[in-house]
Design a protein around this motif. Structure first.
Motif, short mmCIF file in Angstrom:
data_model
loop_
_atom_site.label_atom_id
_atom_site.label_comp_id
_atom_site.label_asym_id
_atom_site.label_seq_id
_atom_site.Cartn_x
_atom_site.Cartn_y
_atom_site.Cartn_z
N LYS A 1 7.94 6.37 3.86
CA LYS A 1 7.38 6.97 2.64
C LYS A 1 8.29 8.09 2.12
O LYS A 1 8.54 8.18 0.92
N GLN A 2 8.80 8.93 3.01
CA GLN A 2 9.68 10.02 2.62
C GLN A 2 10.94 9.47 1.93
O GLN A 2 11.39 10.01 0.92
N ILE A 3 11.49 8.39 2.49
CA ILE A 3 12.68 7.78 1.88
C ILE A 3 12.35 7.24 0.49
O ILE A 3 13.07 7.50 -0.47
N LEU A 4 11.25 6.48 0.40
CA LEU A 4 10.89 5.90 -0.90
C LEU A 4 10.57 6.97 -1.94
O LEU A 4 10.94 6.82 -3.12
N LEU A 5 9.88 8.02 -1.53
CA LEU A 5 9.59 9.13 -2.46
C LEU A 5 10.89 9.71 -3.00
O LEU A 5 11.01 9.97 -4.21
N GLU B 1 0.83 -1.21 0.00
CA GLU B 1 0.00 0.00 0.00
C GLU B 1 0.87 1.25 0.00
O GLU B 1 0.54 2.24 -0.67
N LEU B 2 1.96 1.23 0.74
CA LEU B 2 2.86 2.38 0.78
C LEU B 2 3.48 2.64 -0.59
O LEU B 2 3.52 3.78 -1.06
N ILE B 3 3.94 1.58 -1.26
CA ILE B 3 4.53 1.72 -2.59
C ILE B 3 3.49 2.27 -3.57
O ILE B 3 3.80 3.15 -4.38
N THR C 1 8.05 -0.75 -12.74
CA THR C 1 7.63 -2.08 -12.32
C THR C 1 7.65 -2.16 -10.80
O THR C 1 8.57 -1.65 -10.17
N VAL C 2 6.62 -2.77 -10.24
CA VAL C 2 6.58 -3.00 -8.80
C VAL C 2 6.63 -4.51 -8.59
O VAL C 2 5.84 -5.25 -9.17
N ASP C 3 7.59 -4.95 -7.79
CA ASP C 3 7.82 -6.38 -7.56
C ASP C 3 7.82 -6.64 -6.05
O ASP C 3 8.83 -6.47 -5.38
#
Length: 180
Positions: free
Chosen positions: A71-75, A32-34, A53-55
C-alpha cells in the motif's frame, strides 16, 4: 505535516538499512488495496481533474505479501503520478503472470515524463530531478528510494518506463507467494 513526513521517511530508510523493518505477511485482494489507495487520495484526485482508471482482471489471484508495504508503494506511485500529470489521466492496473508466479501492479500516467538518463537517478536517496529553489514540485526525494527498498524486501522489484512529455509507467512486480 511536511516535517513529520520527512522524519518518517528517514526513519523508514534507517529501519530498512538496519534490517529492522518488520514484515507482516498476509493474503489480500489487490482490488481492495487499490480501492483503499484511491480513496485515500480522493481529495487530490478531485483537485487534479484527471481521469483515473483502474484496470484489474476479476480473476487476479490473492497476493501473499506485506499489505501495508505494498500500500505504501502504491500510494507513493499514484501520488507522484497525480503530482506530475497536468492533463490526461492515470491508470492503475494489475496483471498476473502464472508462469512467473508474479503479480505486476502498474501506475501509468500522461504526465511530464522522465528523460532516459534520469530514470535510474530518481530511485536515489534525496534525489529531485529539479533541485532549484523555485522548483514547482515538492517532496523530499525519498519516496521512490523507499519504494525500491520495500519492493526488494518483498522479493520484488520496481521499474520505470518513461518518455519526456509523454508520461511514465512505474511497475511493481511481486511474487504471488512472497516470504513465509
Amino acid at each position: 505535516r511536511h516535517l513529520l513526513t520527512i522524519i518518517n521517511e528517514i526513519l523508514d530508510i534507517s529501519r530498512i538499512e538496519a534490517g529492522r523493518m518488520p514484515l507482516q505477511m498476509s493474503k489480500f485482494k489487490v482490488t481492495e488495496l487499490i480501492a483503499e489507495v484511491r480513496a485515500e487520495l480522493e481529495p487530490i484526485i478531485l483537485r487534479s481533474k484527471l481521469t483515473i482508471t483502474v484496470d484489474v482482471p476479476k480473476d487476479l489471484p490473492l497476493l501473499w505479501s506485506d499489505r501495508q508495504k505494498v500500500k505504501q508503494i502504491l500510494l507513493n506511485l499514484l501520488s507522484n503520478a497525480l503530482k506530475f500529470t497536468h492533463q490526461g489521466g492515470v491508470t492503475v492496473s494489475a496483471r498476473s503472470s502464472p508462469r512467473e508466479r508474479t503479480v505486476q501492479l502498474a501506475v501509468n500516467d500522461t504526465g511530464i515524463g522522465i528523460a532516459p538518463l534520469d530514470q535510474e537517478k530518481i530511485f536515489e536517496d534525496f534525489r529531485q530531478l529539479d533541485n532549484t529553489p523555485t522548483r514547482p514540485y515538492g517532496g523530499t526525494g525519498l519516496g521512490l528510494s523507499i519504494c525500491r527498498r520495500l519492493a526488494q524486501m518483498l522479493d520484488g522489484r520496481i521499474s520505470v518506463q518513461s518518455e519526456l512529455g509523454k508520461g511514465s509507467t512505474f511497475s511493481l512486480i511481486l511474487p504471488t507467494k512472497g516470504r513465509k
